[in-house]
Write a protein that holds these residues in place. Structure first.
Motif, PDB file in Angstrom:
ATOM      1  N   TRP A  67      -5.895  -7.637   4.035  1.00 17.49           N
ATOM      2  CA  TRP A  67      -5.626  -6.234   3.807  1.00 17.49           C
ATOM      3  C   TRP A  67      -5.026  -6.068   2.416  1.00 17.49           C
ATOM      4  O   TRP A  67      -4.587  -7.035   1.811  1.00 17.49           O
ATOM      5  CB  TRP A  67      -4.800  -5.623   4.910  1.00 17.49           C
ATOM      6  N   TYR A  71      -0.037  -2.875   0.968  1.00 16.00           N
ATOM      7  CA  TYR A  71       0.493  -2.793   2.333  1.00 16.00           C
ATOM      8  C   TYR A  71       1.480  -3.922   2.598  1.00 16.00           C
ATOM      9  O   TYR A  71       2.469  -3.728   3.302  1.00 16.00           O
ATOM     10  CB  TYR A  71      -0.634  -2.832   3.364  1.00 16.00           C
ATOM     11  N   LEU A  95      -4.625   4.468   9.725  1.00 12.73           N
ATOM     12  CA  LEU A  95      -5.581   3.475   9.235  1.00 12.73           C
ATOM     13  C   LEU A  95      -6.444   2.946  10.377  1.00 12.73           C
ATOM     14  O   LEU A  95      -7.634   2.704  10.209  1.00 12.73           O
ATOM     15  CB  LEU A  95      -4.809   2.293   8.641  1.00 12.73           C
TER      16      LEU A  95
END
Length: 98
Positions: A67, A71, A95
């Motif tokens: 990811w 984040y 998300l």
């Protein structure tokens, strides 16, 4: 991104964030206002274990699930802010539905 790792991460974040809140708003007052230092010892140990697990989960999400790095940075920052994981979880929930 697979939903299962994200669900696990969100759950771990809420556990870690909850343990921080219990430590700050329950165990610390018990220690300083009621003279019960054992509360911080017990809750602090549990929180420490959950924090390390959360950090390992951040590494897993970053390197295995791939990811975005932003984040990961946000996940580390919110771990030190009371209620931060709850706010971050709301962002991750959006998300997950995309």
């Amino acid at each position: 991104m697979s939903e299962k790792p994200l669900k696990r991460f969100r759950f771990m974040g809420l556990l870690e964030g909850g343990s921080l809140l219990i430590l700050l708003f329950l165990a610390m007052p018990l220690k300083y206002f009621f003279g019960m230092p054992e509360a911080v010892s017990v809750v602090g140990s549990i929180h420490g274990f959950l924090f390390v697990s959360y950090c390992l989960m951040i590494a897993y999400m970053t390197f295995i699930v791939r990811w975005p790095y932003i984040y990961s940075v946000i996940a580390v920052i919110v771990a030190f802010i009371p209620f931060g994981n709850i706010l971050f979880d709301r962002k991750l929930e959006k998300l997950e539905t995309v």
